[in-house]
Design a protein around this motif. Structure first.
Motif, PDB file in Angstrom:
ATOM      1  N   PHE A 172       0.870  -1.173   0.000  1.00  8.45           N
ATOM      2  CA  PHE A 172       0.000   0.000   0.000  1.00  8.45           C
ATOM      3  C   PHE A 172       0.909   1.226   0.000  1.00  8.45           C
ATOM      4  O   PHE A 172       1.625   1.464   0.977  1.00  8.45           O
ATOM      5  CB  PHE A 172      -0.881   0.002   1.242  1.00  8.45           C
ATOM      6  CG  PHE A 172      -1.775  -1.203   1.372  1.00  8.45           C
ATOM      7  CD1 PHE A 172      -3.086  -1.170   0.926  1.00  8.45           C
ATOM      8  CD2 PHE A 172      -1.302  -2.378   1.953  1.00  8.45           C
ATOM      9  CE1 PHE A 172      -3.916  -2.277   1.047  1.00  8.45           C
ATOM     10  CE2 PHE A 172      -2.119  -3.491   2.077  1.00  8.45           C
ATOM     11  CZ  PHE A 172      -3.433  -3.442   1.615  1.00  8.45           C
ATOM     12  N   TYR A 173       0.916   1.995  -1.066  1.00  9.79           N
ATOM     13  CA  TYR A 173       1.833   3.123  -1.136  1.00  9.79           C
ATOM     14  C   TYR A 173       1.128   4.331  -1.743  1.00  9.79           C
ATOM     15  O   TYR A 173       0.294   4.209  -2.631  1.00  9.79           O
ATOM     16  CB  TYR A 173       3.087   2.769  -1.940  1.00  9.79           C
ATOM     17  CG  TYR A 173       2.823   2.381  -3.370  1.00  9.79           C
ATOM     18  CD1 TYR A 173       2.967   3.313  -4.401  1.00  9.79           C
ATOM     19  CD2 TYR A 173       2.422   1.096  -3.705  1.00  9.79           C
ATOM     20  CE1 TYR A 173       2.716   2.969  -5.711  1.00  9.79           C
ATOM     21  CE2 TYR A 173       2.174   0.737  -5.014  1.00  9.79           C
ATOM     22  CZ  TYR A 173       2.315   1.683  -6.022  1.00  9.79           C
ATOM     23  OH  TYR A 173       2.049   1.336  -7.323  1.00  9.79           O
ATOM     24  N   ASP A 174       1.432   5.518  -1.206  1.00  9.96           N
ATOM     25  CA  ASP A 174       0.822   6.766  -1.664  1.00  9.96           C
ATOM     26  C   ASP A 174      -0.699   6.639  -1.646  1.00  9.96           C
ATOM     27  O   ASP A 174      -1.365   6.629  -2.685  1.00  9.96           O
ATOM     28  CB  ASP A 174       1.340   7.157  -3.048  1.00  9.96           C
ATOM     29  CG  ASP A 174       2.830   7.418  -3.052  1.00  9.96           C
ATOM     30  OD1 ASP A 174       3.351   7.873  -2.021  1.00  9.96           O
ATOM     31  OD2 ASP A 174       3.482   7.148  -4.077  1.00  9.96           O
ATOM     32  N   ILE A 175      -1.240   6.567  -0.427  1.00 10.42           N
ATOM     33  CA  ILE A 175      -2.671   6.367  -0.212  1.00 10.42           C
ATOM     34  C   ILE A 175      -3.285   7.668   0.295  1.00 10.42           C
ATOM     35  O   ILE A 175      -2.774   8.288   1.232  1.00 10.42           O
ATOM     36  CB  ILE A 175      -2.916   5.240   0.816  1.00 10.42           C
ATOM     37  CG1 ILE A 175      -2.255   3.932   0.360  1.00 10.42           C
ATOM     38  CG2 ILE A 175      -4.413   5.051   1.043  1.00 10.42           C
ATOM     39  CD1 ILE A 175      -2.804   3.346  -0.919  1.00 10.42           C
ATOM     40  N   GLY A 176      -4.402   8.081  -0.306  1.00 12.28           N
ATOM     41  CA  GLY A 176      -5.022   9.347   0.082  1.00 12.28           C
ATOM     42  C   GLY A 176      -5.565   9.356   1.492  1.00 12.28           C
ATOM     43  O   GLY A 176      -5.499  10.368   2.192  1.00 12.28           O
ATOM     44  N   ARG A 177      -6.100   8.209   1.937  1.00 11.57           N
ATOM     45  CA  ARG A 177      -6.676   8.126   3.278  1.00 11.57           C
ATOM     46  C   ARG A 177      -6.050   6.922   3.987  1.00 11.57           C
ATOM     47  O   ARG A 177      -4.841   6.827   4.060  1.00 11.57           O
ATOM     48  CB  ARG A 177      -8.204   8.026   3.191  1.00 11.57           C
ATOM     49  CG  ARG A 177      -8.945   8.365   4.498  1.00 11.57           C
ATOM     50  CD  ARG A 177     -10.464   8.448   4.247  1.00 11.57           C
ATOM     51  NE  ARG A 177     -11.190   8.867   5.432  1.00 11.57           N
ATOM     52  CZ  ARG A 177     -11.750   8.036   6.294  1.00 11.57           C
ATOM     53  NH1 ARG A 177     -11.656   6.723   6.115  1.00 11.57           N
ATOM     54  NH2 ARG A 177     -12.418   8.491   7.343  1.00 11.57           N
ATOM     55  N   MET A 178      -6.859   5.999   4.485  1.00 12.47           N
ATOM     56  CA  MET A 178      -6.316   4.819   5.156  1.00 12.47           C
ATOM     57  C   MET A 178      -5.981   3.726   4.147  1.00 12.47           C
ATOM     58  O   MET A 178      -6.540   3.682   3.047  1.00 12.47           O
ATOM     59  CB  MET A 178      -7.336   4.260   6.158  1.00 12.47           C
ATOM     60  CG  MET A 178      -7.798   5.253   7.195  1.00 12.47           C
ATOM     61  SD  MET A 178      -8.934   4.433   8.368  1.00 12.47           S
ATOM     62  CE  MET A 178      -9.750   5.875   9.069  1.00 12.47           C
ATOM     63  N   ALA A 179      -5.119   2.827   4.562  1.00 11.02           N
ATOM     64  CA  ALA A 179      -4.844   1.668   3.721  1.00 11.02           C
ATOM     65  C   ALA A 179      -5.946   0.626   3.868  1.00 11.02           C
ATOM     66  O   ALA A 179      -6.528   0.171   2.872  1.00 11.02           O
ATOM     67  CB  ALA A 179      -3.493   1.063   4.059  1.00 11.02           C
TER      68      ALA A 179
END
Length: 318
Positions: A172-179
């Motif tokens: 999970f990389y460069d996520i706007g909110r939670m993973a």
């Protein structure tokens, strides 16, 4: 009585910024497994996402123009060659609704290129909404840097019940909110989501469009979770959050930061429902979160907590 543990880690984990996750967009000739439906374009993908499907995606981009709403899907397997990417300028790529059973994704990349600035209500680019059972997500990549979406979201309300969710070796990389977020926000203490495992995953640069950038958030009443052997870099606010789950093991996770100051672990019973969380075990977690914050492991209304200090922890206040 509210308790706080303040931890100073003296083991410094190597920066994970060098561990960026890329997937090739070049087509790679691979031999598909036996007894699969080979998918080579987005129209075939849309047609194949149905109950009983056993799909193998060739390498390439599968661009969706609209969210796919998938109702009452049972027995669906989706695997991919290296470089198989489901993408689109959307807050949600795939939205499972109703009763969803026996679903697996293996070696698929999910990429939202959306830059929408809608309210931060937190959908997921892959969203399970309803009763869910036996979900396996392995060796997958998730990214959505420009939109306040979670990568994965599991929501159970009213009569919905969900169980047996496994997330393994995902990036999970460069996520706007939670993973990863599970949601059961009723105050009635009914177990709507149980039995989740998140193991051997990598999390980098979370909460880019939201103050809520947890790697894993167990939110609302639930039971039986294992969060172990994960690497978390630059979460936002909290790394691993438990709000009202019982029987939770948080073990062998590594935390570090470059951009964000965040609490590595939070166990905090929400208002309403039972007074305590029970049987919470936090052991052998390590790392270093830099910055000017207090870096708390917060424990509030936990009953039956087992906490083990490892040699890398220099100070412990209760």
């Amino acid at each position: 009585m509210k308790k706080f543990l303040v931890l100073l880690f003296i083991f410094s984990c190597g920066s994970l910024t060098a561990q960026n996750y890329y997937y090739s967009l070049n087509k790679i000739e691979e031999t598909p497994p036996d007894n699969v439906t080979v998918i080579s374009n987005v129209d075939e993908l849309i047609a194949g996402l149905k109950s009983g499907g056993n799909l193998y995606l060739k390498a390439g981009n599968y661009k969706l123009n609209n969210t796919l709403y998938l109702y009452d899907i049972i027995n669906l397997k989706v695997a991919g060659a290296e470089g198989a990417v489901i993408t689109g300028s959307l807050e949600t790529l795939l939205h499972f609704r109703g009763t969803t059973n026996n679903i697996s994704f293996d070696n698929i990349s999910f990429e939202s290129t959306s830059n929408q600035t809608n309210a931060d209500y937190g959908p997921g680019i892959v969203y399970f909404d309803g009763s869910v059972e036996n979900i396996s997500i392995a060796n997958c990549n998730f990214t959505c840097p420009g939109v306040a979406s979670n990568a994965l979201k599991f929501a159970a309300y009213q009569s919905s019940r969900s169980k047996n969710i496994t997330i393994y070796k995902c990036n999970f990389y460069d996520i706007g909110r939670m993973a990863i977020e599970t949601v059961n926000h009723h105050p009635d203490d009914i177990l709507r989501i149980t039995d989740i495992k998140v193991t051997e995953c990598n999390f980098e640069r979370l909460g880019l469009q939201s103050p809520f950038g947890m790697a894993v958030s167990l939110s609302g009443t639930g039971q039986n979770a294992i969060i172990s052997n994960n690497v978390i870099f630059d979460a936002n606010d909290i790394g691993i959050e438990n709000v009202a789950w019982n029987n939770v093991l948080v073990e062998n996770n590594t935390f570090s930061s470059e951009r964000n100051v965040y609490d590595p672990i939070s166990m905090n019973r929400r208002a309403g429902g039972s007074k305590f969380m029970t049987n919470v075990i936090i052991i052998r977690n390590s790392g270093r979160v830099s910055g000017a914050g207090s870096h708390l492991i917060e424990l509030n209304n936990c009953d039956g907590l087992v906490y083990k200090k490892i040699p890398s922890m220099l100070m412990l206040f209760i």
